[in-house]
Scaffold this active site. Structure first.
Site, PDB file in Angstrom:
ATOM      1  N   GLU A  53      42.583  32.728  41.375  1.00 21.23           N
ATOM      2  CA  GLU A  53      41.392  32.622  42.235  1.00 21.23           C
ATOM      3  C   GLU A  53      41.232  31.146  42.599  1.00 21.23           C
ATOM      4  O   GLU A  53      41.417  30.752  43.742  1.00 21.23           O
ATOM      5  CB  GLU A  53      40.160  33.156  41.500  1.00 21.23           C
ATOM      6  CG  GLU A  53      38.862  33.000  42.304  1.00 21.23           C
ATOM      7  CD  GLU A  53      37.605  33.343  41.498  1.00 21.23           C
ATOM      8  OE1 GLU A  53      37.662  33.360  40.253  1.00 21.23           O
ATOM      9  OE2 GLU A  53      36.553  33.563  42.135  1.00 21.23           O
ATOM     10  N   ASP A 105      25.998  40.566  36.105  1.00 18.34           N
ATOM     11  CA  ASP A 105      25.075  39.421  36.148  1.00 18.34           C
ATOM     12  C   ASP A 105      25.049  38.783  37.542  1.00 18.34           C
ATOM     13  O   ASP A 105      24.013  38.240  37.952  1.00 18.34           O
ATOM     14  CB  ASP A 105      25.399  38.379  35.059  1.00 18.34           C
ATOM     15  CG  ASP A 105      26.874  38.060  34.910  1.00 18.34           C
ATOM     16  OD1 ASP A 105      27.716  38.781  35.491  1.00 18.34           O
ATOM     17  OD2 ASP A 105      27.207  37.091  34.211  1.00 18.34           O
ATOM     18  N   HIS A 142      30.455  41.762  39.225  1.00 16.13           N
ATOM     19  CA  HIS A 142      29.836  41.216  38.007  1.00 16.13           C
ATOM     20  C   HIS A 142      28.391  41.693  37.923  1.00 16.13           C
ATOM     21  O   HIS A 142      27.610  41.445  38.852  1.00 16.13           O
ATOM     22  CB  HIS A 142      29.872  39.688  38.020  1.00 16.13           C
ATOM     23  CG  HIS A 142      31.269  39.149  37.959  1.00 16.13           C
ATOM     24  ND1 HIS A 142      31.843  38.681  36.792  1.00 16.13           N
ATOM     25  CD2 HIS A 142      32.228  39.021  38.911  1.00 16.13           C
ATOM     26  CE1 HIS A 142      33.084  38.282  37.031  1.00 16.13           C
ATOM     27  NE2 HIS A 142      33.343  38.478  38.312  1.00 16.13           N
ATOM     28  N   GLY A 201      35.170  33.262  34.359  1.00 15.72           N
ATOM     29  CA  GLY A 201      34.845  31.869  34.069  1.00 15.72           C
ATOM     30  C   GLY A 201      35.752  30.880  34.774  1.00 15.72           C
ATOM     31  O   GLY A 201      36.497  31.225  35.697  1.00 15.72           O
TER      32      GLY A 201
HETATM   33  N1  HPA Z   1      35.466  34.071  38.877  1.00 16.27           N
HETATM   34  C1  HPA Z   1      35.299  33.699  37.619  1.00 16.27           C
HETATM   35  N2  HPA Z   1      34.179  33.944  36.953  1.00 16.27           N
HETATM   36  C2  HPA Z   1      33.196  34.591  37.584  1.00 16.27           C
HETATM   37  C3  HPA Z   1      33.322  34.980  38.892  1.00 16.27           C
HETATM   38  C4  HPA Z   1      34.519  34.716  39.578  1.00 16.27           C
HETATM   39  O1  HPA Z   1      34.714  35.061  40.751  1.00 16.27           O
HETATM   40  N3  HPA Z   1      32.153  35.578  39.229  1.00 16.27           N
HETATM   41  C5  HPA Z   1      31.373  35.546  38.130  1.00 16.27           C
HETATM   42  N4  HPA Z   1      32.003  34.940  37.131  1.00 16.27           N
HETATM   43 ZN    ZN Z   2      34.908  37.945  39.597  1.00 18.18          ZN
END
Ligand code: HPA
Ligand code: ZN
Length: 329
Positions: free
Chosen positions: A195, A16, A14, A166
């Site tokens: 996840e 950010d 990511h 998210g």
């Molecule tokens: N999962 C979901 N959103 C995210 C993640 C992640 O691992 N990292 C940054 N935004």
């Molecule tokens: Zn991610």
């Protein structure tokens, strides 16, 4: 052994979540935000983090500092430098260009800033990259459609795919239109699924057209979904340090990465959010060796899986493959 100087790919990073804390502090000052003295440490995940929603809270603190064309350009340029220092020869950075629409910062400007930084970074470091645009599950679905349309619009200028990130408690189904648009336009799709959420989210992601799954660790809970993913040739973008920090796995010994790799599942190793986590890809390779007992030949296979799954042209992938073969000999 050290994996730092072996050539690697990072398909799940990511933008950010990769910014150096000191850069965020500098950007906040430039933007006239009055940040507290402990701001740099607040740009990192707290040691007490127990879940994905808690992990994502960190982003809420610092994102206002990043919402400018110059800020995203700098973040992307510095990411190329950090990747270079870590032995990464190709990466795909992702972010949601619609994060700042309420503050009046346009998604196109965001995409262009990030692309300018990646281009400048490639010229300086030689590290190749692509940009993936994200929707956010817990944000309005229209924004996912905006991201899909922008991914198509910028396909010849460095944007390579569409993702959704998210809070995984928010259903993917609401974002159907954005992914239908991406499929219609031929935009490659990766989706965060399994996840923090169940294996059924991975099935849903495959049905939405994802050829790559972000994390997917919970797919182990349903062998039928795993079999479907394997049948379709899907690639799992796994991130060891991140998965521990979000408690997607309770301990490294229970992470499915090693078993998947040995079983021939297409798994890759990635950073996720190196800035927020204070980690590097090299550290995750070394974790895989020390904590999961994987050796160099097995980890090389994971890198080659990443080459196969990269949202890049066949000629780029052929040249990456040759460099991996040479570097890991
Ligand atoms: N999962 C979901 N959103 C995210 C993640 C992640 O691992 N990292 C940054 N935004
Ligand atoms: Zn991610």
């Amino acid at each position: 052994m050290s994996y730092q100087h072996l050539p690697k790919l990072d398909l799940h990073c990511h933008l950010d979540g990769a910014v150096r804390p000191e850069t965020l502090v500098a950007l906040a000052a430039e933007a006239g935000l009055s940040w507290p003295p402990d701001a740099a440490s607040r740009c990192r995940v707290a040691a007490t983090c127990r879940s994905l929603p808690e992990f994502l809270k960190t982003f809420e603190f610092f994102l206002p500092a990043l919402g400018s064309r110059a800020g995203l350009r700098r973040a992307a340029l510095e990411l190329c430098r950090d990747m270079k220092a870590d032995g990464v020869i190709y990466f795909e950075a992702r972010f949601s260009p619609t994060l700042w629409v309420d503050a009046g910062f346009a998604p196109e400007e965001a995409v262009e800033g990030a692309l300018e930084g990646l281009r400048k970074g490639e010229a300086e470091t030689g590290v190749k990259s692509g940009l993936i645009l994200c929707g956010i599950r817990n944000f309005p679905p229209e924004r996912t459609l905006v991201a899909a349309k922008l991914a198509y619009k910028y396909r010849d200028r460095g944007v390579v795919g569409l993702d959704i990130a998210g809070d995984e408690r928010s259903p993917l189904a609401a974002h159907r239109e954005g992914f239908a648009e991406a499929r219609k336009l031929g935009v490659p799709i990766t989706i965060h699924a399994g996840e923090a959420g169940p294996a059924s989210n991975v099935r849903e992601a495959l049905e939405f057209g994802a050829t790559r799954i972000g994390h997917g660790v919970h797919v182990v809970e349903d062998p039928a979904v795993l079999a479907e993913a394997v049948k379709r040739g899907a690639t799992f973008e796994m991130c060891l340090t991140s998965n521990l920090m979000t408690h997607s796995v309770d301990q490294m010994a229970n992470h499915p990465f090693a078993q998947f790799l040995r079983d021939g599942v297409r798994v890759t190793l990635n950073t996720d959010d190196p800035g927020v986590q204070g980690s590097t890809l090299t550290q995750d390779f070394e974790r895989a060796e020390k904590e999961l007992g994987l050796g160099k030949p097995e980890l090389k296979r994971a890198v080659l899986h990443a080459v196969d799954a990269a949202f890049a042209s066949e000629s780029t992938r052929a040249s990456l493959r040759a460099r991996i073969e040479e570097g890991w000999r």
